[in-house]
Design a protein around this motif. Sequence first.
Motif, PDB file in Angstrom:
ATOM      1  N   LYS A  45     -99.995   3.090 -49.988  1.00 53.93           N
ATOM      2  CA  LYS A  45     -99.905   2.848 -48.634  1.00 53.93           C
ATOM      3  C   LYS A  45    -101.025   3.728 -47.625  1.00 53.93           C
ATOM      4  N   LEU A  46    -101.587   4.739 -48.291  1.00 51.95           N
ATOM      5  CA  LEU A  46    -102.586   5.494 -47.621  1.00 51.95           C
ATOM      6  C   LEU A  46    -104.080   4.986 -47.898  1.00 51.95           C
ATOM      7  N   LEU A 176     -90.894  16.869 -55.655  1.00 50.31           N
ATOM      8  CA  LEU A 176     -89.406  16.704 -55.607  1.00 50.31           C
ATOM      9  C   LEU A 176     -88.988  17.640 -54.620  1.00 50.31           C
ATOM     10  N   LEU A 177     -89.273  18.983 -54.657  1.00 50.60           N
ATOM     11  CA  LEU A 177     -89.023  19.839 -53.662  1.00 50.60           C
ATOM     12  C   LEU A 177     -89.636  19.611 -52.268  1.00 50.60           C
ATOM     13  N   LEU A 178     -90.708  18.978 -52.474  1.00 48.44           N
ATOM     14  CA  LEU A 178     -91.640  18.893 -50.861  1.00 48.44           C
ATOM     15  C   LEU A 178     -90.784  17.595 -50.482  1.00 48.44           C
ATOM     16  N   SER A 179     -90.335  16.608 -51.055  1.00 51.15           N
ATOM     17  CA  SER A 179     -89.994  15.182 -50.667  1.00 51.15           C
ATOM     18  C   SER A 179     -88.412  15.598 -50.344  1.00 51.15           C
ATOM     19  N   SER A 180     -87.845  16.356 -50.775  1.00 50.49           N
ATOM     20  CA  SER A 180     -86.424  16.865 -50.467  1.00 50.49           C
ATOM     21  C   SER A 180     -86.272  17.543 -49.327  1.00 50.49           C
ATOM     22  N   THR A 181     -87.303  18.509 -48.988  1.00 52.34           N
ATOM     23  CA  THR A 181     -87.285  19.239 -47.797  1.00 52.34           C
ATOM     24  C   THR A 181     -88.134  18.796 -46.635  1.00 52.34           C
ATOM     25  N   ALA A 185     -91.815  10.568 -43.600  1.00 52.01           N
ATOM     26  CA  ALA A 185     -92.942  10.670 -42.789  1.00 52.01           C
ATOM     27  C   ALA A 185     -93.935  11.670 -42.707  1.00 52.01           C
ATOM     28  N   ALA A 186     -93.549  12.901 -42.955  1.00 54.82           N
ATOM     29  CA  ALA A 186     -94.215  14.103 -43.176  1.00 54.82           C
ATOM     30  C   ALA A 186     -94.522  14.460 -44.573  1.00 54.82           C
ATOM     31  N   PHE A 187     -93.927  14.017 -45.496  1.00 51.03           N
ATOM     32  CA  PHE A 187     -94.307  13.826 -47.099  1.00 51.03           C
ATOM     33  C   PHE A 187     -95.468  13.003 -47.125  1.00 51.03           C
ATOM     34  N   THR A 188     -95.391  11.705 -46.466  1.00 51.45           N
ATOM     35  CA  THR A 188     -96.259  10.756 -46.656  1.00 51.45           C
ATOM     36  C   THR A 188     -97.687  11.248 -45.961  1.00 51.45           C
TER      37      THR A 188
END
Length: 454
Positions: A45-46, A176-181, A185-188
């Motif tokens: 996507k990026l 997993l930690l980052l995408s869960s917290t 939109a912020a993770f991407t």
Amino acid sequence: MNDVTDKGASHSMANRAVSAATLGTALEWFDFTLYGAVAATILPKLFFPAMDSNSATLASLATFSVGLAARPLGAIICGYFGDKVGRRNLMLGTVSVMGLTSVLMGLLPTYAQIGVYAPLLLVILRIIQGFALGGESTGGQLMALEHAPADRRGKYSGLIGMCAPLSQILANAVLLLLSSTMTAAAFTSYGWRIPFVLSFVLVLVGIYIRLRVAETPAFVKMQQSSIAKVGSPLRDAFRLHYKTILRMMLFFCGPTALFYLAVVFTLSYLTNTLGVPKQTGFMLLMIANACAIVGSIGGGLLSDRIGRKRALLLASAATFVIMMFYFQVLATRSFVPMAIAMGLFMAFTQVQTGIQPVAFAEVFPTNVRYSGSALAFTGASLFAGGPIPVVATWLLHLGNGSPWALVALVGALNILSFCMIAIGPETAGIDMNRLDSAAEIAGVHEPVSRQATY
């Protein structure tokens, strides 16, 4: 007393060497495999937003393959200098390059910010990263195994072999930690960048550990011989050991294809084709890689007991059987069956990867060991590792979602690998300090029984 002291010092240095090789290589693989995870989920996507979903995924996975394609060049150059100036010096250089390229990847602008230059810079960084890993992988293995006692080389090999799955666990745990917290939109936007930037700190730890390890006894002994002055490692590897290089490369094509199928393509298949949530995909990969660590250590220990050849044949046969039902189980979308299938698949694949370092190290003499091993190892990655995620995605698209063409391809590579193991010799317990003879290096044609053995 001196003998006891010397033996204790030797074992201490061997333990330090395997710790340095294991941790340092795991840290470098962390950077490399972290990219594999985001290449399957975030980067399309990026960096390739102008393409349709399938084409963008193919393009993103192709940038992963570019890194693997650069590894043979790194293997050739680093292998030559590793056989000339030592294993330790090369490992310090490669880990530094990996750390720098990881930081730059984490700071790289996207297509929306700088247009076509974004994917171009991404490819350049992947080439540099692949070059460094091409030299690092073999250097770390040899550093540990040339220090290791003969009766524990398999154990040390298994510890080194667990680096790739250990890095997968670390990379996917962080994602997993980052995408869960974070919000999607912020993770991407920036969340995926965090582990790339912070990984440089881990690389500094790897450099510190490697500075505390001495050069290997086998290389020191080789430097004291006349061969160190007259031999050309790369030339001698190709001229005297090309059959061995080819056989070992073809053997490792099977495990390499299976590994990248599991850790790169499977995540894309779960999330994009089966609609499994990203968090679930990351958790499944973590479980599978935990099983892979057990498989790697178990494979190394088993090879010390029954020999490298028998252990490899058993694992190769098991992976072939598991491959026949792997995708059918994934298609159930049921967590426990998927976890079991992926765990078994990775465990038996990693049994072979856990034996690979010692199998490669034992089959070559010291003066060409780095060059020969690196060429065989990275050759397998080039032909059967890097292309697999791209080819798998393409075959799945051609088959309208049916995985049987992919199963046939990987099954054929597995059979080829089994055959190469079967025709090879048993090398457990072989003298790791041996060298090619001066007559061989000088090109004198005389009977050389040792060469035929390997």
